[in-house]
Motif scaffolding. Structure first.
Motif, PDB file in Angstrom:
ATOM      1  N   CYS A  26      45.466  46.087 -24.551  1.00 19.96           N
ATOM      2  CA  CYS A  26      45.103  44.753 -24.084  1.00 19.96           C
ATOM      3  C   CYS A  26      44.184  44.868 -22.871  1.00 19.96           C
ATOM      4  CB  CYS A  26      46.388  44.006 -23.721  1.00 19.96           C
ATOM      5  SG  CYS A  26      46.082  42.426 -22.928  1.00 19.96           S
ATOM      6  N   CYS A  29      46.215  43.249 -19.606  1.00 17.22           N
ATOM      7  CA  CYS A  29      47.359  43.891 -18.956  1.00 17.22           C
ATOM      8  C   CYS A  29      47.412  45.390 -19.213  1.00 17.22           C
ATOM      9  CB  CYS A  29      48.659  43.221 -19.391  1.00 17.22           C
ATOM     10  SG  CYS A  29      49.086  43.560 -21.105  1.00 17.22           S
ATOM     11  N   CYS A  72      47.057  41.322 -26.089  1.00 19.17           N
ATOM     12  CA  CYS A  72      48.408  41.513 -26.614  1.00 19.17           C
ATOM     13  C   CYS A  72      49.091  40.149 -26.801  1.00 19.17           C
ATOM     14  CB  CYS A  72      49.209  42.406 -25.671  1.00 19.17           C
ATOM     15  SG  CYS A  72      49.692  41.603 -24.142  1.00 19.17           S
ATOM     16  N   CYS A  75      49.973  38.216 -23.475  1.00 17.07           N
ATOM     17  CA  CYS A  75      48.846  37.590 -22.792  1.00 17.07           C
ATOM     18  C   CYS A  75      48.295  36.441 -23.631  1.00 17.07           C
ATOM     19  CB  CYS A  75      47.748  38.617 -22.509  1.00 17.07           C
ATOM     20  SG  CYS A  75      48.195  39.823 -21.255  1.00 17.07           S
TER      21      CYS A  75
HETATM   22 ZN   LIG Z   1      48.235  41.832 -22.521  1.00 20.08          ZN
END
Ligand SMILES: [Zn+2]
Length: 80
Positions: A26, A29, A72, A75
């Protein structure tokens, strides 16, 4: 023209800011995005096909990675 060549080379360089090894991560993050395509599975089986991703979440992905990197599920849900 020589300028054409220069432009093509520059585009090539800018086309690869994102390492292939990072595509299953991701961009927001750094966690695993669980992308089915990167795992070699059919795109239809990816969680993102059923998820609604907020526009402001997509907008927070760094520009060079937009349209390239999958975020992801956490998120995508806007949870932090
Ligand atoms: Zn993420």
């Amino acid at each position: 023209m020589t300028t054409d060549k220069t432009n093509a080379q520059r585009e090539d360089a800018e086309d690869m800011p994102y390492d292939r090894a990072d595509r299953n991560r991701c961009p927001l993050c750094g966690g695993p995005n669980g992308c089915a395509i990167e795992a070699g599975k059919p795109a239809e089986s990816c969680w993102c096909m059923r998820a609604t991703i907020e526009k402001n979440v997509l907008a927070s992905v760094p520009l060079p990675l937009q349209g390239r990197a999958c975020i992801c599920p956490a998120c995508a849900a806007g949870g932090k």
